[in-house]
Scaffold this motif. Structure first.
Motif, PDB file in Angstrom:
ATOM      1  N   TRP A 277      38.008  59.402  29.459  1.00  0.00           N
ATOM      2  CA  TRP A 277      37.305  60.847  29.226  1.00  0.00           C
ATOM      3  C   TRP A 277      36.380  60.641  27.439  1.00  0.00           C
ATOM      4  CZ3 TRP A 277      34.575  62.199  32.644  1.00  0.00           C
ATOM      5  CH2 TRP A 277      35.721  61.859  34.662  1.00  0.00           C
ATOM      6  N   TYR A 278      35.251  60.016  27.747  1.00  0.00           N
ATOM      7  CA  TYR A 278      34.564  60.222  26.235  1.00  0.00           C
ATOM      8  C   TYR A 278      33.550  61.617  25.950  1.00  0.00           C
ATOM      9  CZ  TYR A 278      30.222  59.061  22.933  1.00  0.00           C
ATOM     10  OH  TYR A 278      29.675  58.599  22.494  1.00  0.00           O
ATOM     11  N   THR A 279      33.919  62.810  25.085  1.00  0.00           N
ATOM     12  CA  THR A 279      33.375  63.433  24.874  1.00  0.00           C
ATOM     13  C   THR A 279      31.726  63.309  24.157  1.00  0.00           C
ATOM     14  OG1 THR A 279      35.237  64.899  25.037  1.00  0.00           O
ATOM     15  CG2 THR A 279      32.928  65.770  23.941  1.00  0.00           C
ATOM     16  N   VAL A 280      30.952  63.408  24.402  1.00  0.00           N
ATOM     17  CA  VAL A 280      29.848  62.871  23.676  1.00  0.00           C
ATOM     18  C   VAL A 280      29.125  63.254  22.506  1.00  0.00           C
ATOM     19  CG1 VAL A 280      29.298  61.965  26.036  1.00  0.00           C
ATOM     20  CG2 VAL A 280      28.213  63.788  25.546  1.00  0.00           C
ATOM     21  N   ALA A 283      31.787  63.523  17.441  1.00  0.00           N
ATOM     22  CA  ALA A 283      31.846  62.541  16.212  1.00  0.00           C
ATOM     23  C   ALA A 283      32.905  61.629  16.388  1.00  0.00           C
ATOM     24  CB  ALA A 283      31.471  63.202  15.198  1.00  0.00           C
ATOM     25  N   GLU A 284      33.669  62.568  16.163  1.00  0.00           N
ATOM     26  CA  GLU A 284      35.907  61.351  15.990  1.00  0.00           C
ATOM     27  C   GLU A 284      35.618  60.757  17.571  1.00  0.00           C
ATOM     28  OE1 GLU A 284      39.623  62.057  14.660  1.00  0.00           O
ATOM     29  OE2 GLU A 284      38.388  63.942  14.890  1.00  0.00           O
ATOM     30  N   ASP A 285      35.268  61.439  18.725  1.00  0.00           N
ATOM     31  CA  ASP A 285      35.297  60.370  19.237  1.00  0.00           C
ATOM     32  C   ASP A 285      34.642  59.311  19.612  1.00  0.00           C
ATOM     33  OD1 ASP A 285      37.220  59.970  22.040  1.00  0.00           O
ATOM     34  OD2 ASP A 285      36.049  61.634  22.790  1.00  0.00           O
ATOM     35  N   THR A 286      33.231  59.954  19.402  1.00  0.00           N
ATOM     36  CA  THR A 286      32.605  58.809  19.346  1.00  0.00           C
ATOM     37  C   THR A 286      32.480  57.375  18.729  1.00  0.00           C
ATOM     38  OG1 THR A 286      30.332  60.742  19.806  1.00  0.00           O
ATOM     39  CG2 THR A 286      30.088  58.100  18.977  1.00  0.00           C
ATOM     40  N   GLU A 287      33.127  57.562  17.915  1.00  0.00           N
ATOM     41  CA  GLU A 287      34.013  56.612  16.522  1.00  0.00           C
ATOM     42  C   GLU A 287      35.176  56.244  17.356  1.00  0.00           C
ATOM     43  OE1 GLU A 287      35.764  55.444  12.363  1.00  0.00           O
ATOM     44  OE2 GLU A 287      34.560  57.816  13.033  1.00  0.00           O
ATOM     45  N   LYS A 288      35.575  56.185  18.725  1.00  0.00           N
ATOM     46  CA  LYS A 288      36.686  56.001  18.998  1.00  0.00           C
ATOM     47  C   LYS A 288      36.541  55.136  19.523  1.00  0.00           C
ATOM     48  CE  LYS A 288      40.125  59.483  17.950  1.00  0.00           C
ATOM     49  NZ  LYS A 288      41.358  60.259  17.801  1.00  0.00           N
ATOM     50  N   VAL A 289      35.449  55.382  20.497  1.00  0.00           N
ATOM     51  CA  VAL A 289      35.002  54.707  21.601  1.00  0.00           C
ATOM     52  C   VAL A 289      34.957  53.367  21.619  1.00  0.00           C
ATOM     53  CG1 VAL A 289      33.402  55.692  22.176  1.00  0.00           C
ATOM     54  CG2 VAL A 289      34.230  55.599  24.209  1.00  0.00           C
ATOM     55  N   TRP A 290      33.947  53.842  20.305  1.00  0.00           N
ATOM     56  CA  TRP A 290      33.408  52.048  20.003  1.00  0.00           C
ATOM     57  C   TRP A 290      34.159  51.340  19.432  1.00  0.00           C
ATOM     58  CZ3 TRP A 290      28.319  50.361  21.436  1.00  0.00           C
ATOM     59  CH2 TRP A 290      27.223  51.256  21.375  1.00  0.00           C
TER      60      TRP A 290
END
Length: 299
Positions: A277-280, A283-290
């Motif tokens: 699950w990615y919280t769009v 910002a921190e989760d965005t960096e991790k998912v990329w």
């Protein structure tokens, strides 16, 4: 083993834009996992990505059928798997139809007696009666099907009648093994914010001419019994064109059905597939998912 990146999640969360960004960065192509975007002319109500929004990224399984044709999960499975197998690069599947995604990615088989199941003797029943019958005999399967999805209700009841077994039991016998090296990303955000986005998106659909799109489809000979009309954004118009509802009531019903579908999607994915699950809007989760996508594509 072929690599597949899956971008799943509820309507209005930003799946298409995210998938296109990934495709642009790594030179990939996208398979639409949507059950309605395959139809030509069903653009606004399905939230179909436009040519401009595609930004040069090749999309598969969009605008490939007439609205008078049928399209099933087994059709998607066959076509999507063929595209994946013929690609030298990882493919991206973007869409919110959970069953379609699972059927493609897992050892999900369709026996002929299931694939072609349709007993005309069930035609005399209303959608409510069909769902009630299925809920009585196979409640687990009934929970997977919207009460207005007449085709799937009759199919499940037919399978049960022909085989003497519940469809849910037949599906549980699958090994549920992934056929591909898959990174499954589920896009999400705060529920209140998501519901506000859904409501705003439906408002925009009406401004873009959703009613005119519906009128055009009906003029082409499409009826509410056609498979393409089962999608949210289309089926809610039947009372309006029968003069039993106002345009505002249709809009509110589409918004409500979209919100309810989002709830069901979250529940379905959490129980059916190993979703990251990615919280769009984090910002921190965005960096991790990329970083995870980059590692997946390079390994």
């Amino acid at each position: 083993m072929k690599k597949v990146i899956v971008i799943a999640g509820p309507t209005a969360v930003g799946k298409s834009d995210f998938a296109i960004h990934i495709a642009q960065k790594y030179g990939l192509e996208i398979i639409s996992g949507d059950s309605i975007q395959v139809y030509r002319g069903l653009d606004i109500g399905s939230g179909k990505v436009t040519k401009e929004e595609m930004r040069g990224v090749k999309h598969h399984l969009i605008d490939i059928l007439s609205p008078l044709e049928s399209y099933s999960v087994s059709d998607f499975q066959t076509m999507a798997r063929k595209i994946i197998e013929n690609s030298e690069k990882p493919m991206i599947i973007c869409g919110g139809t959970g069953l379609y995604l699972k059927a493609c990615l897992y050892d999900y088989t369709f026996e002929k007696e299931q694939k072609d199941a349709y007993d005309a003797s069930f035609e005399g029943y209303t959608n409510e009666q069909l769902w009630g019958m299925l809920n009585t005999t196979d409640p687990q399967q009934a929970q997977k099907i919207h009460p207005n999805n007449r085709r799937r209700l009759i199919r499940s009841l037919t399978i049960q009648k022909n085989t003497g077994r519940k469809q849910s039991e037949i599906e549980q016998e699958q090994k549920h093994e992934l056929l591909y090296d898959a990174l499954i990303i589920g896009c999400t955000m705060n529920r209140e914010k998501l519901y506000a986005r859904i409501n705003a998106r439906v408002e925009k659909m009406f401004q873009m001419g959703l009613k005119q799109e519906m009128q055009s489809l009906l003029q082409q000979g499409v009826t509410f019994s056609n498979m393409c009309m089962e999608g949210i954004g289309y089926r809610e118009w039947e009372p309006y064109f029968r003069e039993n509802a106002t345009e505002e009531e249709v809009k509110q019903r589409i918004q409500k059905d979209s919100r309810n579908f989002a709830k069901r999607q979250f529940t379905w994915f959490k129980h059916q597939m190993p979703v990251r699950w990615y919280t769009v809007d984090d910002a921190e989760d965005t960096e991790k998912v990329w970083q995870e996508i980059d590692a997946f594509c390079k390994r």
